[in-house]
Motif scaffolding. Structure first.
Motif, PDB file in Angstrom:
ATOM      1  N   CYS A  11       0.849  -1.196   0.000  1.00  0.00           N
ATOM      2  CA  CYS A  11       0.000   0.000   0.000  1.00  0.00           C
ATOM      3  C   CYS A  11       0.882   1.242   0.000  1.00  0.00           C
ATOM      4  CB  CYS A  11      -0.906   0.003   1.226  1.00  0.00           C
ATOM      5  SG  CYS A  11      -1.829   1.545   1.460  1.00  0.00           S
ATOM      6  N   MET A  12       0.737   2.075  -1.017  1.00  0.00           N
ATOM      7  CA  MET A  12       1.545   3.293  -1.116  1.00  0.00           C
ATOM      8  C   MET A  12       0.725   4.553  -0.833  1.00  0.00           C
ATOM      9  SD  MET A  12       4.106   2.712  -4.356  1.00  0.00           S
ATOM     10  CE  MET A  12       2.773   2.658  -5.552  1.00  0.00           C
ATOM     11  N   CYS A  13      -0.420   4.393  -0.163  1.00  0.00           N
ATOM     12  CA  CYS A  13      -1.288   5.552   0.049  1.00  0.00           C
ATOM     13  C   CYS A  13      -0.555   6.619   0.872  1.00  0.00           C
ATOM     14  CB  CYS A  13      -2.573   5.144   0.736  1.00  0.00           C
ATOM     15  SG  CYS A  13      -2.371   4.184   2.243  1.00  0.00           S
ATOM     16  N   GLN A  14      -0.651   7.857   0.412  1.00  0.00           N
ATOM     17  CA  GLN A  14      -0.036   9.003   1.088  1.00  0.00           C
ATOM     18  C   GLN A  14      -1.122   9.747   1.845  1.00  0.00           C
ATOM     19  OE1 GLN A  14       2.029  11.165  -2.016  1.00  0.00           O
ATOM     20  NE2 GLN A  14       3.725   9.721  -2.022  1.00  0.00           N
ATOM     21  N   THR A  15      -1.015   9.760   3.153  1.00  0.00           N
ATOM     22  CA  THR A  15      -2.134  10.200   3.992  1.00  0.00           C
ATOM     23  C   THR A  15      -1.858  11.463   4.795  1.00  0.00           C
ATOM     24  OG1 THR A  15      -1.350   8.707   5.731  1.00  0.00           O
ATOM     25  CG2 THR A  15      -2.998   7.846   4.209  1.00  0.00           C
ATOM     26  N   LEU A  16      -0.687  12.065   4.621  1.00  0.00           N
ATOM     27  CA  LEU A  16      -0.375  13.264   5.384  1.00  0.00           C
ATOM     28  C   LEU A  16      -1.091  14.474   4.795  1.00  0.00           C
ATOM     29  CD1 LEU A  16       1.203  14.760   7.588  1.00  0.00           C
ATOM     30  CD2 LEU A  16       3.100  14.976   5.966  1.00  0.00           C
ATOM     31  N   SER A  17      -1.815  15.195   5.632  1.00  0.00           N
ATOM     32  CA  SER A  17      -2.488  16.420   5.225  1.00  0.00           C
ATOM     33  C   SER A  17      -1.637  17.616   5.644  1.00  0.00           C
ATOM     34  CB  SER A  17      -3.867  16.521   5.885  1.00  0.00           C
ATOM     35  OG  SER A  17      -4.391  17.833   5.753  1.00  0.00           O
ATOM     36  N   PRO A  18      -1.064  18.358   4.695  1.00  0.00           N
ATOM     37  CA  PRO A  18      -0.251  19.529   5.061  1.00  0.00           C
ATOM     38  C   PRO A  18      -1.013  20.542   5.887  1.00  0.00           C
ATOM     39  CG  PRO A  18       0.106  18.927   2.766  1.00  0.00           C
ATOM     40  CD  PRO A  18      -1.055  18.111   3.241  1.00  0.00           C
ATOM     41  N   ASP A  19      -2.291  20.743   5.576  1.00  0.00           N
ATOM     42  CA  ASP A  19      -3.077  21.715   6.344  1.00  0.00           C
ATOM     43  C   ASP A  19      -3.252  21.264   7.787  1.00  0.00           C
ATOM     44  OD1 ASP A  19      -3.334  23.380   4.162  1.00  0.00           O
ATOM     45  OD2 ASP A  19      -5.292  22.579   3.562  1.00  0.00           O
ATOM     46  N   LEU A  25       1.077  21.718  14.382  1.00  0.00           N
ATOM     47  CA  LEU A  25       2.368  22.279  14.776  1.00  0.00           C
ATOM     48  C   LEU A  25       2.244  23.724  15.238  1.00  0.00           C
ATOM     49  CD1 LEU A  25       4.713  20.914  11.947  1.00  0.00           C
ATOM     50  CD2 LEU A  25       4.644  20.172  14.332  1.00  0.00           C
ATOM     51  N   GLU A  26       1.445  24.502  14.562  1.00  0.00           N
ATOM     52  CA  GLU A  26       1.363  25.939  14.845  1.00  0.00           C
ATOM     53  C   GLU A  26       0.173  26.222  15.753  1.00  0.00           C
ATOM     54  OE1 GLU A  26       1.615  28.081  11.117  1.00  0.00           O
ATOM     55  OE2 GLU A  26       3.193  26.738  10.383  1.00  0.00           O
ATOM     56  N   THR A  27       0.265  25.731  16.973  1.00  0.00           N
ATOM     57  CA  THR A  27      -0.838  25.830  17.924  1.00  0.00           C
ATOM     58  C   THR A  27      -0.878  27.162  18.655  1.00  0.00           C
ATOM     59  OG1 THR A  27       0.556  24.778  19.600  1.00  0.00           O
ATOM     60  CG2 THR A  27      -0.882  23.344  18.294  1.00  0.00           C
ATOM     61  N   PRO A  29       0.346  31.606  18.065  1.00  0.00           N
ATOM     62  CA  PRO A  29       0.922  32.581  17.121  1.00  0.00           C
ATOM     63  C   PRO A  29       2.454  32.609  17.118  1.00  0.00           C
ATOM     64  CG  PRO A  29      -0.971  33.538  18.227  1.00  0.00           C
ATOM     65  CD  PRO A  29      -0.724  32.207  18.877  1.00  0.00           C
ATOM     66  N   SER A  30       3.063  32.284  18.246  1.00  0.00           N
ATOM     67  CA  SER A  30       4.519  32.298  18.297  1.00  0.00           C
ATOM     68  C   SER A  30       5.143  31.206  17.429  1.00  0.00           C
ATOM     69  CB  SER A  30       4.998  32.119  19.748  1.00  0.00           C
ATOM     70  OG  SER A  30       4.685  30.818  20.232  1.00  0.00           O
ATOM     71  N   LEU A  31       4.332  30.198  17.031  1.00  0.00           N
ATOM     72  CA  LEU A  31       4.828  29.104  16.199  1.00  0.00           C
ATOM     73  C   LEU A  31       4.440  29.275  14.732  1.00  0.00           C
ATOM     74  CD1 LEU A  31       3.914  26.157  18.604  1.00  0.00           C
ATOM     75  CD2 LEU A  31       6.177  27.149  18.235  1.00  0.00           C
ATOM     76  N   ALA A  32       3.867  30.405  14.390  1.00  0.00           N
ATOM     77  CA  ALA A  32       3.449  30.642  13.006  1.00  0.00           C
ATOM     78  C   ALA A  32       4.647  30.527  12.063  1.00  0.00           C
ATOM     79  CB  ALA A  32       2.810  32.021  12.878  1.00  0.00           C
ATOM     80  N   GLY A  33       4.435  29.843  10.958  1.00  0.00           N
ATOM     81  CA  GLY A  33       5.491  29.666   9.968  1.00  0.00           C
ATOM     82  C   GLY A  33       6.376  28.460  10.206  1.00  0.00           C
ATOM     83  N   LEU A  34       6.172  27.725  11.296  1.00  0.00           N
ATOM     84  CA  LEU A  34       7.036  26.589  11.610  1.00  0.00           C
ATOM     85  C   LEU A  34       6.945  25.512  10.533  1.00  0.00           C
ATOM     86  CD1 LEU A  34       8.933  25.075  13.532  1.00  0.00           C
ATOM     87  CD2 LEU A  34       6.925  24.269  14.790  1.00  0.00           C
ATOM     88  N   THR A  35       5.739  25.242  10.039  1.00  0.00           N
ATOM     89  CA  THR A  35       5.567  24.194   9.036  1.00  0.00           C
ATOM     90  C   THR A  35       6.322  24.542   7.761  1.00  0.00           C
ATOM     91  OG1 THR A  35       3.339  23.878   9.948  1.00  0.00           O
ATOM     92  CG2 THR A  35       3.862  22.739   7.901  1.00  0.00           C
ATOM     93  N   GLU A 192      11.400  20.929  17.772  1.00  0.00           N
ATOM     94  CA  GLU A 192      10.693  20.275  18.872  1.00  0.00           C
ATOM     95  C   GLU A 192      10.884  21.032  20.186  1.00  0.00           C
ATOM     96  OE1 GLU A 192       9.711  15.845  19.985  1.00  0.00           O
ATOM     97  OE2 GLU A 192      11.854  16.222  20.212  1.00  0.00           O
ATOM     98  N   PHE A 193      12.034  21.666  20.354  1.00  0.00           N
ATOM     99  CA  PHE A 193      12.241  22.482  21.555  1.00  0.00           C
ATOM    100  C   PHE A 193      11.189  23.582  21.626  1.00  0.00           C
ATOM    101  CE2 PHE A 193      17.132  21.680  21.125  1.00  0.00           C
ATOM    102  CZ  PHE A 193      16.916  20.332  21.325  1.00  0.00           C
ATOM    103  N   ALA A 194      10.878  24.165  20.464  1.00  0.00           N
ATOM    104  CA  ALA A 194       9.862  25.220  20.429  1.00  0.00           C
ATOM    105  C   ALA A 194       8.495  24.672  20.811  1.00  0.00           C
ATOM    106  CB  ALA A 194       9.822  25.859  19.046  1.00  0.00           C
ATOM    107  N   LEU A 195       8.180  23.458  20.355  1.00  0.00           N
ATOM    108  CA  LEU A 195       6.898  22.848  20.719  1.00  0.00           C
ATOM    109  C   LEU A 195       6.834  22.572  22.217  1.00  0.00           C
ATOM    110  CD1 LEU A 195       6.370  20.254  17.831  1.00  0.00           C
ATOM    111  CD2 LEU A 195       5.381  22.539  18.046  1.00  0.00           C
TER     112      LEU A 195
END
Length: 447
Positions: A11-19, A25-27, A29-35, A192-195
């Motif tokens: 199975c090669m299904c790609q299931t990651l949703s960038p959005d 990750l950006e939970t 405002p200080s983490l905005a742009g991390l992705t 990860e330190f930022a998270l």
């Protein structure tokens, strides 16, 4: 071949949703742009493809972790192990050490433990990644293990740190946390330190990421300029690879730890008891474990799970060189596959370095594989599994996929992958729980 193996290889299904990844990750405002930053600086950190695991194998992993933790808790094991450890490891202040990492390869006869690491990185990143993967294979949705979810895993991690604090400080309030490494901004897992920082801040704990070399120890407290003036460090989340704090640049942290002036987790004792590679020799010595009263069931589990491991010595040099193609060589205090070598890739020059160093040789357990799509083409990548644990309980399973001699984050299509647990269709091996849910609380990606 079980269903999980069939899916991993078919199975090669790609299931990651960038959005969804950005949302996870950006939970703040200080983490905005991390992705976007990670996409540019760490293009192969996250895989688009999940890894499948059957519940019987999941339970075998959990049983192995539990058996090892029971052995390590024995006074006889601790006396034996600490006798050859740095003196600093003999301090026992209460904390057990956060984010223990048990790394496994899937052998033909089941999971085989490759190594144990103390400050295992990636748990917060993998939790976010698992939540960001969409369901795949809708027709199979009913087969997936939905007994647990990832929605509250960050709170579980926070509770772990609070418990580490209470183990040494009781009910005193936890006010400040310092996440430390050398030049933390330059570390590969710096995101990860930022998270972690944001997780503590969201719960009212003053937190900063700081260089361990800039700590100061005076007036019975540990200090760093990254914290507000007048606020000493209560707890150190230690990401250093100076496991015994022997580097002179870490003298302040060492003095604070030895004096009990700050709670440090993970710490030198945890590394000595768990992560020193020589411990795999001990944990695989059935006669020695029997003399300590380890139960026959736990000894069977460990004999099945731990590849034979021996110390590299000059006396055994010729025999080890002759068998090198069936061996993997690792430094005793190694981490992150640094200075680790497959025996079939060894040159005489590297072999001389191994003999002059402090290495163990482990029976080679080839990793299993995951089929992924790279640039529209199928490609098989190697994979290993990591169990993030605390107090013997598995908090999260994650996989890493790669090509090359050792694990890396340079492989197109590879990187961290979430683990999807399927029900076991076959009875478990003797001595391994066969129920679909073990006593260990395992959190996995549920589609």
């Amino acid at each position: 071949m079980n269903l999980a193996d069939a899916l991993n290889l078919g199975c090669m299904c790609q299931t990651l949703s960038p959005d969804r990844l950005r949302e996870q990750l950006e939970t703040d405002p200080s983490l905005a742009g991390l992705t976007q930053q990670l996409a540019a600086s760490h293009p192969h950190l996250f895989s688009d493809t999940a890894v499948f695991l059957d519940a019987g194998t999941r339970d075998a992993l959990a049983a192995t972790v539990s058996a090892i933790e029971r052995v390590i808790a024995l006074p006889a094991y601790q006396h034996y192990t600490l006798a050859n450890a740095p003196a600093i490891a003999r301090h026992a202040f209460g904390p057990s050490g956060v984010f223990m990492g048990y790394d496994f390869h899937m052998g033909a006869d089941g999971p085989r433990l490759i190594e144990i690491n103390t400050n295992a990185g990636g748990a917060l990143l993998n939790a976010a990644l698992a939540r960001a993967h969409r369901a795949c294979c809708d027709s199979m949705r009913g087969l997936f293990d939905t007994s647990t979810d990832l929605l509250h895993l960050d709170e579980t991690f926070l509770a772990m740190f609070r418990a580490e604090w209470r183990a040494q400080r009781g009910e005193a309030p936890l006010r400040t946390v310092l996440i430390v490494d050398d030049a933390p901004d330059t570390q590969y897992l710096a995101p990860e330190f930022a998270l972690a920082r944001q997780l503590f801040l969201q719960h009212g704990i003053t937190t900063a990421v700081a260089d361990a070399r800039e700590l100061q120890w005076h007036d019975g407290a540990l200090w760093h300029s990254a914290l507000p003036a007048g606020q000493p460090v209560d707890l150190i989340y230690n990401r250093l690879t100076d496991f015994d704090l022997s580097d002179p640049s870490h003298a302040a942290l060492r003095e604070a730890y030895v004096a009990g002036g700050a709670v440090v987790t993970p710490h030198p004792r945890a590394h000595a008891l768990f992560a020193d590679k020589r411990n795999l020799i001990t944990l695989g010595d059935d006669a020695l474990l029997g003399s300590w009263g380890v139960s026959p069931q736990d000894r069977r589990i460990l004999q099945a799970a731990i590849p034979r491991t021996v110390q590299v010595t000059q006396e055994q040099a010729d025999a080890l060189w002759a068998r090198r193609r069936q061996l993997f060589f690792k430094p005793v205090a190694g981490y992150g596959a640094k200075a680790a070598y497959r025996g079939d890739k060894l040159t005489r020059r590297v072999w001389s370095d191994i003999l002059a160093g402090d290495f163990v040789a482990q029976d080679l357990v080839p990793p299993s594989e995951r089929l992924v799509e790279v640039n529209g083409q199928p490609q098989r990548l190697k994979l290993d599994l990591r169990a993030y644990t605390w107090l013997g309980q598995i908090q999260l399973l994650a996989a890493r996929t790669w090509t090359g001699q050792t694990t890396n984050f340079r492989t197109p299509g590879g990187g961290f992958s979430p683990v999807v647990v399927l029900p076991s269709l076959e009875p478990a091996a003797p001595g391994i729980p066969s129920t679909p849910h073990s006593d260990n609380h395992v959190l996995t990606a549920t589609p």
